[in-house]
Design a protein around this motif. Sequence first.
Motif, PDB file in Angstrom:
ATOM      1  N   TYR A  81       0.683  -1.180   0.191  1.00 34.57           N
ATOM      2  CA  TYR A  81       0.005  -0.205  -0.118  1.00 34.57           C
ATOM      3  C   TYR A  81       0.780   1.390   0.096  1.00 34.57           C
ATOM      4  O   TYR A  81       0.594   2.132  -0.685  1.00 34.57           O
ATOM      5  N   ALA A  84       1.218   4.728  -3.200  1.00 35.31           N
ATOM      6  CA  ALA A  84       0.726   5.992  -2.762  1.00 35.31           C
ATOM      7  C   ALA A  84       1.261   7.034  -3.085  1.00 35.31           C
ATOM      8  O   ALA A  84       1.800   8.238  -2.421  1.00 35.31           O
ATOM      9  N   THR A  95      -2.886  11.935   0.454  1.00 35.20           N
ATOM     10  CA  THR A  95      -1.731  11.099   1.249  1.00 35.20           C
ATOM     11  C   THR A  95      -2.174  10.725   2.504  1.00 35.20           C
ATOM     12  O   THR A  95      -2.134   9.830   3.293  1.00 35.20           O
ATOM     13  N   TYR A  98      -5.180   8.508   3.017  1.00 36.78           N
ATOM     14  CA  TYR A  98      -4.814   7.278   2.579  1.00 36.78           C
ATOM     15  C   TYR A  98      -4.191   6.745   3.620  1.00 36.78           C
ATOM     16  O   TYR A  98      -4.204   5.432   4.100  1.00 36.78           O
TER      17      TYR A  98
END
Length: 177
Positions: free
Chosen positions: A123, A127, A160, A163
Amino acid sequence: TGIVPLLSSLLVLLGMFIALRLTTLIELKRLFPFDLLVIIGSALGIAQVLYSSGVAGDMAGVVMGIFAGEGAYGALIGVFLLTLLLTEMMTNNAAAALSFPIALATAQGLGVDPLPFIMVVAYGASASFISPFGYQTNLMVYSIGGYRLGDFLRLGLPLTVMYTLVVLVLVPLFFPF
């Protein structure tokens, strides 16, 4: 089916395509992303050297040292942030290849399941929202759209942060230590 290894069968298929003139070597050279293959291969080679030389363990020790008071969850945050930082400076594939051995060594050092650490590497490497350099599509729209670095920072930083919060809350829930 497992009868023939995948790579071998793909090479035979590619040879058949060329022999039957369904494709040409010139077309393959034009369409195949050799530069991406070199970057990924280099990053995987560096990752192997990091792991086998013990540097990954040392870097894992630094991550654990910084986030030691928070236990496995703190180390998970550290691995995610390291991967996130790397993916903003290089391709996501290279960031994942470099972060993976560090994540694995960190999990092993803590004596926990490595799966949540592997997931935050995946992940985190995906990103790249703050800069155009971490992902090919970002670079394409950066030049064609006439964007500036400030545009990526202004729009990418809030994305960001959101996320990051979602990943760091959900990964330990779905992939417990």
